[in-house]
Design a protein around this motif. Structure first.
Motif, PDB file in Angstrom:
ATOM      1  N   GLY A  37       0.712  -0.799  -0.237  1.00 36.25           N
ATOM      2  CA  GLY A  37      -0.001  -0.102  -0.233  1.00 36.25           C
ATOM      3  C   GLY A  37       0.718   1.253   0.234  1.00 36.25           C
ATOM      4  O   GLY A  37       2.176   1.079   0.174  1.00 36.25           O
ATOM      5  N   ALA A  38       0.266   1.519  -0.670  1.00 34.90           N
ATOM      6  CA  ALA A  38       0.852   3.517  -0.332  1.00 34.90           C
ATOM      7  C   ALA A  38       0.050   4.811  -0.072  1.00 34.90           C
ATOM      8  O   ALA A  38      -1.622   4.636  -0.157  1.00 34.90           O
ATOM      9  N   THR A  39       0.627   5.947   1.189  1.00 29.89           N
ATOM     10  CA  THR A  39      -0.248   7.021   1.262  1.00 29.89           C
ATOM     11  C   THR A  39       0.372   8.096   0.396  1.00 29.89           C
ATOM     12  O   THR A  39       1.443   9.132   0.638  1.00 29.89           O
ATOM     13  N   VAL A  40      -0.182   9.110  -0.197  1.00 30.68           N
ATOM     14  CA  VAL A  40       0.324  10.828  -0.967  1.00 30.68           C
ATOM     15  C   VAL A  40      -0.409  11.306   0.304  1.00 30.68           C
ATOM     16  O   VAL A  40      -1.650  11.046   0.337  1.00 30.68           O
ATOM     17  N   SER A  41       0.207  11.960   0.505  1.00 25.58           N
ATOM     18  CA  SER A  41       0.133  13.466   1.696  1.00 25.58           C
ATOM     19  C   SER A  41       0.372  14.487   1.474  1.00 25.58           C
ATOM     20  O   SER A  41       1.646  14.900   0.749  1.00 25.58           O
ATOM     21  N   ARG A  42      -0.315  15.497   1.499  1.00 24.64           N
ATOM     22  CA  ARG A  42      -0.103  16.855   0.303  1.00 24.64           C
ATOM     23  C   ARG A  42       0.268  18.116   1.810  1.00 24.64           C
ATOM     24  O   ARG A  42      -0.209  17.923   3.082  1.00 24.64           O
ATOM     25  N   GLY A  43       1.901  18.298   1.455  1.00 25.91           N
ATOM     26  CA  GLY A  43       2.375  19.625   2.770  1.00 25.91           C
ATOM     27  C   GLY A  43       1.249  21.020   2.095  1.00 25.91           C
ATOM     28  O   GLY A  43       0.712  21.438   1.332  1.00 25.91           O
ATOM     29  N   ILE A  44       1.467  21.584   3.372  1.00 23.63           N
ATOM     30  CA  ILE A  44       0.856  22.915   2.948  1.00 23.63           C
ATOM     31  C   ILE A  44       2.487  23.940   2.881  1.00 23.63           C
ATOM     32  O   ILE A  44       1.894  24.758   2.194  1.00 23.63           O
ATOM     33  N   MET A  45       3.378  23.849   3.495  1.00 25.45           N
ATOM     34  CA  MET A  45       4.614  24.647   2.435  1.00 25.45           C
ATOM     35  C   MET A  45       5.372  23.984   3.286  1.00 25.45           C
ATOM     36  O   MET A  45       5.731  22.629   3.457  1.00 25.45           O
ATOM     37  N   GLY A  46       6.759  23.960   2.344  1.00 21.39           N
ATOM     38  CA  GLY A  46       8.312  23.567   2.577  1.00 21.39           C
ATOM     39  C   GLY A  46       9.115  23.979   0.914  1.00 21.39           C
ATOM     40  O   GLY A  46       8.476  24.394   0.034  1.00 21.39           O
ATOM     41  N   TYR A  47      10.499  23.681   1.384  1.00 17.74           N
ATOM     42  CA  TYR A  47      11.577  23.427   0.455  1.00 17.74           C
ATOM     43  C   TYR A  47      11.981  22.831   0.511  1.00 17.74           C
ATOM     44  O   TYR A  47      12.166  21.825   1.477  1.00 17.74           O
ATOM     45  N   GLY A  48      12.857  21.957  -0.783  1.00 16.34           N
ATOM     46  CA  GLY A  48      14.039  21.546  -0.596  1.00 16.34           C
ATOM     47  C   GLY A  48      15.230  22.294  -1.108  1.00 16.34           C
ATOM     48  O   GLY A  48      15.229  23.162  -1.082  1.00 16.34           O
TER      49      GLY A  48
END
Length: 109
Positions: A37-48
């Motif tokens: 299984g896999a879960t995709v979650s959305r962040g509200i803000m970030g940087y890489g």
């Protein structure tokens, strides 16, 4: 309890590989390889690594929000799909951790 691997992938919502959405490609790879299984979650803000802050503003209709894909399966199964995932991941962060699985599935009533 059983030993497993957690595969964690951080990628931008708008990231593409050969014109296709990377997250959709990764989920397809996981499903085709019968990963648990896999879960995709959305962040509200970030940087890489690029240092660009990605986020959403109140009136913004679309943004390149950060996404996190969590996958837990056996080490063997994760190692099997990892090269395919890295092939389609042009930028982001991808790593694995050892985890203990305490429960997976559905409890009988």
């Amino acid at each position: 309890m059983s030993k497993a691997k957690l595969l964690k992938i951080y990628v931008g919502e708008a990231t593409k590989h050969d014109g296709k959405n990377v997250v959709q490609l990764i989920i397809k790879i996981l499903k085709e390889n019968k990963i648990a299984g896999a879960t995709v979650s959305r962040g509200i803000m970030g940087y890489g690594a690029d240092g660009i802050i990605h986020g959403t503003k109140l009136l913004e209709l679309s943004a390149d929000l950060p996404l996190i894909i969590d996958v837990v399966d056996s080490e063997e199964n994760i190692q099997k799909v990892l090269p395919q995932i890295l092939e389609v991941l042009p930028k982001g962060l991808c790593f694995t951790l050892d985890v203990d699985v305490h429960f997976y599935g559905t409890k009988a009533k």
